[in-house]
Write a protein that holds these residues in place. Structure first.
Motif, mmCIF file in Angstrom:
data_model
loop_
_atom_site.group_PDB
_atom_site.id
_atom_site.type_symbol
_atom_site.label_atom_id
_atom_site.label_comp_id
_atom_site.label_asym_id
_atom_site.label_seq_id
_atom_site.Cartn_x
_atom_site.Cartn_y
_atom_site.Cartn_z
ATOM 1 N N UNK A 79 -64.201 -16.198 35.248
ATOM 2 C CA UNK A 79 -65.398 -16.937 34.884
ATOM 3 C C UNK A 79 -66.416 -17.069 36.009
ATOM 4 N N UNK A 80 -66.252 -16.285 37.066
ATOM 5 C CA UNK A 80 -67.148 -16.386 38.220
ATOM 6 C C UNK A 80 -67.927 -15.092 38.476
ATOM 7 N N UNK A 81 -67.894 -14.158 37.538
ATOM 8 C CA UNK A 81 -68.662 -12.927 37.675
ATOM 9 C C UNK A 81 -67.925 -11.766 38.299
ATOM 10 N N UNK A 82 -66.673 -11.942 38.633
ATOM 11 C CA UNK A 82 -65.911 -10.864 39.275
ATOM 12 C C UNK A 82 -65.708 -9.689 38.330
ATOM 13 N N UNK A 83 -65.319 -9.959 37.097
ATOM 14 C CA UNK A 83 -65.133 -8.885 36.119
ATOM 15 C C UNK A 83 -66.435 -8.158 35.836
ATOM 16 N N UNK A 84 -67.514 -8.908 35.723
ATOM 17 C CA UNK A 84 -68.826 -8.307 35.496
ATOM 18 C C UNK A 84 -69.204 -7.396 36.661
ATOM 19 N N UNK A 85 -68.984 -7.845 37.887
ATOM 20 C CA UNK A 85 -69.310 -7.027 39.058
ATOM 21 C C UNK A 85 -68.512 -5.725 39.050
ATOM 22 N N UNK A 86 -67.223 -5.802 38.777
ATOM 23 C CA UNK A 86 -66.395 -4.592 38.729
ATOM 24 C C UNK A 86 -66.838 -3.657 37.608
ATOM 25 N N UNK A 87 -67.137 -4.214 36.436
ATOM 26 C CA UNK A 87 -67.544 -3.381 35.308
ATOM 27 C C UNK A 87 -68.902 -2.742 35.568
ATOM 28 N N UNK A 88 -69.861 -3.493 36.115
ATOM 29 C CA UNK A 88 -71.163 -2.912 36.428
ATOM 30 C C UNK A 88 -71.032 -1.795 37.456
ATOM 31 N N UNK A 89 -70.120 -1.957 38.401
ATOM 32 C CA UNK A 89 -69.862 -0.911 39.395
ATOM 33 C C UNK A 89 -69.374 0.371 38.700
ATOM 34 N N UNK A 90 -68.479 0.228 37.742
ATOM 35 C CA UNK A 90 -67.981 1.390 36.990
ATOM 36 C C UNK A 90 -69.089 1.990 36.135
ATOM 37 N N UNK A 91 -69.910 1.147 35.510
ATOM 38 C CA UNK A 91 -71.002 1.640 34.682
ATOM 39 C C UNK A 91 -72.042 2.391 35.516
ATOM 40 N N UNK A 92 -72.244 1.974 36.741
ATOM 41 C CA UNK A 92 -73.185 2.672 37.623
ATOM 42 C C UNK A 92 -72.653 4.042 38.041
ATOM 43 N N UNK A 93 -71.336 4.200 38.034
ATOM 44 C CA UNK A 93 -70.709 5.438 38.492
ATOM 45 C C UNK A 93 -70.496 6.462 37.383
ATOM 46 N N UNK A 94 -70.670 6.068 36.124
ATOM 47 C CA UNK A 94 -70.379 6.975 35.019
ATOM 48 C C UNK A 94 -71.355 6.736 33.872
ATOM 49 N N UNK A 95 -71.833 7.805 33.238
ATOM 50 C CA UNK A 95 -72.753 7.620 32.108
ATOM 51 C C UNK A 95 -72.064 7.156 30.823
ATOM 52 N N UNK A 96 -70.758 7.286 30.765
ATOM 53 C CA UNK A 96 -69.966 6.880 29.593
ATOM 54 C C UNK A 96 -68.653 6.291 30.078
ATOM 55 N N UNK A 97 -68.169 5.294 29.354
ATOM 56 C CA UNK A 97 -66.866 4.712 29.646
ATOM 57 C C UNK A 97 -66.159 4.415 28.337
ATOM 58 N N UNK A 98 -64.846 4.525 28.366
ATOM 59 C CA UNK A 98 -64.042 4.134 27.213
ATOM 60 C C UNK A 98 -62.836 3.360 27.711
ATOM 61 N N UNK A 99 -62.267 2.576 26.820
ATOM 62 C CA UNK A 99 -61.095 1.778 27.173
ATOM 63 C C UNK A 99 -60.380 1.358 25.902
ATOM 64 N N UNK A 100 -59.172 0.869 26.097
ATOM 65 C CA UNK A 100 -58.389 0.261 25.026
ATOM 66 C C UNK A 100 -58.172 -1.201 25.383
ATOM 67 N N UNK A 101 -58.234 -2.059 24.396
ATOM 68 C CA UNK A 101 -57.869 -3.456 24.570
ATOM 69 C C UNK A 101 -57.042 -3.869 23.359
ATOM 70 N N UNK A 102 -56.231 -4.866 23.524
ATOM 71 C CA UNK A 102 -55.404 -5.322 22.412
ATOM 72 C C UNK A 102 -56.230 -6.146 21.436
#
Length: 149
Positions: A84-107
């Motif tokens: 809840x402090x922006x850590x997940x957002x920072x990591x995800x934005x970093x991945x989004x900046x590195x790739x034009x497409x991303x996919x994942x699985x979640x339950x």
């Protein structure tokens, strides 16, 4: 919380990343308990050895990690105290900046993750019964693509 530093994981981060994943497994009632803490540390160590993992660090402590192989996100977990402090957002934005497409699985049971990914532009593309994953839990495939500029 101090500023979050994102960096590639080092082999010595296996203990911290394994502990974060173990905490998720232990704190999530619907998650089957399939692996010991040592096995989980070994698993995250293998992800790190492959060069797939970036970590978030605050005040010298690993507070989260994202494992990505090309366009496939394999894991995104945040330490309970850092949620809840922006850590997940920072990591995800970093991945989004590195790739034009991303996919994942979640339950399917992980409604919080679904909301998080949808807020960051991911869309659901497939639901399965879970027969293809180790946990045998129904899951969802999600996809994100950078908008053309």
């Amino acid at each position: 919380m101090s500023a979050v530093l994102l960096r590639p994981a080092r082999p010595t981060d296996a203990g911290a990343t394994g502990a974060i994943l173990t905490a998720f497994n232990e704190d999530t009632p619907w998650m089957p308990k399939l692996h010991s803490g040592a096995e989980t540390i070994s698993f995250t160590g293998h992800l790190i050895e492959r060069g797939w993992v970036d970590v978030a660090e605050a005040e010298g402590q690993v507070t989260g990690f994202l494992a990505r192989e090309g366009e496939a996100i394999h894991a995104l977990y945040i330490a309970p105290a850092a949620q809840g402090q922006g850590t997940g957002t920072a990591l995800l934005h970093h991945a989004q900046a590195a790739s034009p497409r991303l996919s994942l699985w979640t339950f399917q049971a992980n409604t919080g993750a679904q909301r998080f990914y949808k807020r960051h532009g991911f869309a659901e593309v497939l639901r399965t019964s879970g027969t293809g994953n180790d946990e045998k839990l129904p899951d969802i495939r999600m996809f994100w693509q950078r908008e053309a500029t």
